[in-house]
Design a protein around this motif. Sequence first.
Motif, PDB file in Angstrom:
ATOM      1  N   GLU A  25       0.338  -1.394   0.288  1.00 13.01           N
ATOM      2  CA  GLU A  25      -0.235  -0.117   0.137  1.00 13.01           C
ATOM      3  C   GLU A  25       0.595   1.527   0.037  1.00 13.01           C
ATOM      4  O   GLU A  25       0.518   2.689   0.218  1.00 13.01           O
ATOM      5  CB  GLU A  25      -0.991   0.140   1.060  1.00 13.01           C
ATOM      6  N   GLU A  26       2.021   0.896   0.463  1.00 17.67           N
ATOM      7  CA  GLU A  26       2.904   2.254  -0.145  1.00 17.67           C
ATOM      8  C   GLU A  26       2.730   3.495   1.255  1.00 17.67           C
ATOM      9  O   GLU A  26       3.299   3.805   1.079  1.00 17.67           O
ATOM     10  CB  GLU A  26       3.452   2.923  -0.962  1.00 17.67           C
TER      11      GLU A  26
ATOM     12  N   LYS B 225       0.544   4.771   1.286  1.00 23.15           N
ATOM     13  CA  LYS B 225       0.200   6.049  -0.444  1.00 23.15           C
ATOM     14  C   LYS B 225      -1.806   5.850   0.496  1.00 23.15           C
ATOM     15  O   LYS B 225      -2.325   4.543  -0.475  1.00 23.15           O
ATOM     16  CB  LYS B 225       0.606   6.057  -0.871  1.00 23.15           C
TER      17      LYS B 225
ATOM     18  N   VAL C 226      -2.662   5.057  -3.454  1.00 26.58           N
ATOM     19  CA  VAL C 226      -2.723   3.545  -3.277  1.00 26.58           C
ATOM     20  C   VAL C 226      -3.394   2.463  -2.589  1.00 26.58           C
ATOM     21  O   VAL C 226      -3.863   1.370  -3.583  1.00 26.58           O
ATOM     22  CB  VAL C 226      -1.383   3.428  -3.297  1.00 26.58           C
TER      23      VAL C 226
ATOM     24  N   LYS D 224      -6.506   2.489  -5.091  1.00 26.72           N
ATOM     25  CA  LYS D 224      -5.968   1.519  -6.302  1.00 26.72           C
ATOM     26  C   LYS D 224      -6.354  -0.218  -6.080  1.00 26.72           C
ATOM     27  O   LYS D 224      -6.887  -1.084  -7.286  1.00 26.72           O
ATOM     28  CB  LYS D 224      -4.830   2.091  -7.303  1.00 26.72           C
ATOM     29  N   ASN D 225      -5.135  -0.478  -5.113  1.00 25.60           N
ATOM     30  CA  ASN D 225      -5.414  -1.363  -4.604  1.00 25.60           C
ATOM     31  C   ASN D 225      -6.299  -2.810  -4.722  1.00 25.60           C
ATOM     32  O   ASN D 225      -6.267  -3.498  -5.073  1.00 25.60           O
ATOM     33  CB  ASN D 225      -3.643  -2.137  -3.454  1.00 25.60           C
TER      34      ASN D 225
END
Lengths: 310, 443
Positions: free
Chosen positions: B105-106, B108, B111, B114-115
């Motif tokens: 998931e960084e 962020k 992100v 989006k994941n």
Amino acid sequence: MKKLALLLLVVLLGLLPLFVGKYTLYMTIHIMLLSLFSLGFNLLLGYTGLLSFGQAGFFAVGAYACAKILMAAPSLLLGILGGVAVAGVISLLLGLLSIRHTRIYFSMLTLCFGMMIFSLAWKWRDMTGGDDGLVGIPRAPLEVPGLFSINMTPMENYYYVVLVFTILAVYLFYRIVHSPLGLTLQGIRDSETRAACVGISVRNYRLISFTIAGLYAGLAGALLPPLESTVTPPVAHWSHSAEPVLATLLGGIYTFAGPIVGAALFYILKDIIVRFTEYWLICLGVIVVVLVLGFRGGVVSMFYGKGGQR
Amino acid sequence: MSESKKISRRAFLKAATAAGIGGITLGFPMTELAAQQKEKATAQAKPKKKVLGVDVIKIGGQGVTSGAHADYGWQILAGSTLAIEEINAKGGVLGSKLEMKFMDEELKPAVAVKNARYLATDWGAHLLFGVDSSGSAMAVGPILPELDRVCMFVHASTHRLTEELVAGKGIKQIFRISVPVYQESILASHIFKEFPNIKRWAGIHCDYEYGYSTWALFKDTLKKYRPDVEFVSIAWAPFWTMDFSPHIAAVMAANPDAIHATPWAGEGVMLLRQALMLGVFDKIQAWFQCMGGSVDLLEGISREVEGGKFKDKLWATARYIHNYPDTPENKKFVADFRKRWNRLPNYSAETAYSTIYVFKAAVEKTRSLKTDDLIKAIEGMEIMTPGGKRLFRPEDHQAVYDVPGGKIVKDPNYPIPIIGDLKVIPAKTYYRYPPFTPIAIGK
């Protein structure tokens, strides 16, 4: 032949929701957003000869403005147009300061302004939500009071909104670069002195180019919050400004379709690689280096003869 | 040379003919036997038609697997993998095997969103879990109704996730198995209200949702019990902070009695080491490192704890501690985890491990993979886990279970420090309950 191919592409994009899943639609929307972002960027780089590293700032202004409007008054059209308008005003103001210089000085100025916008987004917590960003942004219905109202909850409906905006914006861009304005910008790119000698106000034209690029970045940004329902500071970061640079380099600077093809290529590569490895940046970097070295005029230039057709 | 080749070819042909004849004579009964076995197997398999109608139950997970906080993602992955291996070894869930895809998931929010979209709509996950950052959780939560998937949050801890999104906005797809910031703020207040000499508190906190909600709740609760307490200074550290010396210097200038800190994982280790270098522990009476009971942090400061450098002033808690509770379930989990991964589990490993068992119990109870059925099955569920008995209260989908706080000490039974001198306060007494009164969160 060219028109037929274009028509086919538009029809294909129009029918896409019938054949593909939600995620592919989601990715296609992202590709369209990056295409718009890169097209605007290329008006500066490819047509006017100015390399901007601050375009993500205008993208973020569009995104945050649209998000704030949607959270206050849930109307999609108002949010998107409002976002574009605010981004346009900011790019006009910052353009007045930036276009006073060219080459590396221009790049550094735009980088600074872009990072100033990033800092604002990051630190102005009351307004922007700080590092956490704005969340829970509604995908408001597309409505014109008294005329119609379309529910945007299904991804397919929003896809069509983005598609229509993209087609209109691409068509408008085509008209711009093939108009006297576009030719003047190319003239300035090729020889600033010669352009000035024939009585062209170089600064004014650069400012127009900068503002149009900001408007396109703002449009791409304004279309993002309804899709993601969130906006966070990384959209303003300079590394996000690098995306249109990469996409344009991949596709081709001196071709009209270059940024669009590059955007698609960039997103597809990134999405495929990221599924297999967390070191996707290394892989993408290697591919970009190979593509840039292998196709110096960009991927699109392969289809044109030597010298490239614009 | 050619002669030998010829011979070998001839020999080969001979052998092939012999084998062919042998195969024909032996092969028929063999194929017949195989066919019979196949028939038998089909006959046996027929009544065992998959209850859920799928061969595999797909579980999509995400956590941070890069940067200074990467160990958390690794622990989520390790814990869930262990549970999935155990369940699959016993035949899966109602005859369907479990399969997992895990993404970074960084830290962020964009992100993480989006994941979640990719996992639910493209990869085909039936269930979602994970998410480390509170900001990411607040971004993923609102899109769950659109994705029509249950997501079990195993780490992200802002109270707003369950209080605002579940109890307030009614997003029923959100569940949280780990204790929220009640742990590091309200439990900490309960511990430190008993220290009359600590009157001046300072904070070094994360410059994002987690830090803001923790600090706000801590101040709000402690002030209720101890009106004499002052909050004298606060410094905000963003993600990826490497040098905490300006933050430490800023709060130490206000001459605090104690410090309450949230930077976690690798950043927590750097913060504590830099505080030692600046002599902070000579001047203060206590330091509460909110998620200091996490394994990666304990590993990072192991040598300093052994050397007694924190002068018995370092306090911490976690969302699960490997040395608590003293139950057979926990001992088995810790032993199995150590055997499988050669490390101790931190809380995100335990919450991820338990999540898979909660999913198993829910699917077995409802015998369906439909989101609405699964929500009903998890609401009000009581389940025994390594971290103790958990109850998913229906009002806000928050799991209720006890986790103590205490001092970070060295224990000869463990290779790394543990949380000792445990202050066990029942979760029921310090959790917040609906209707939730909003807490003013600001700088």
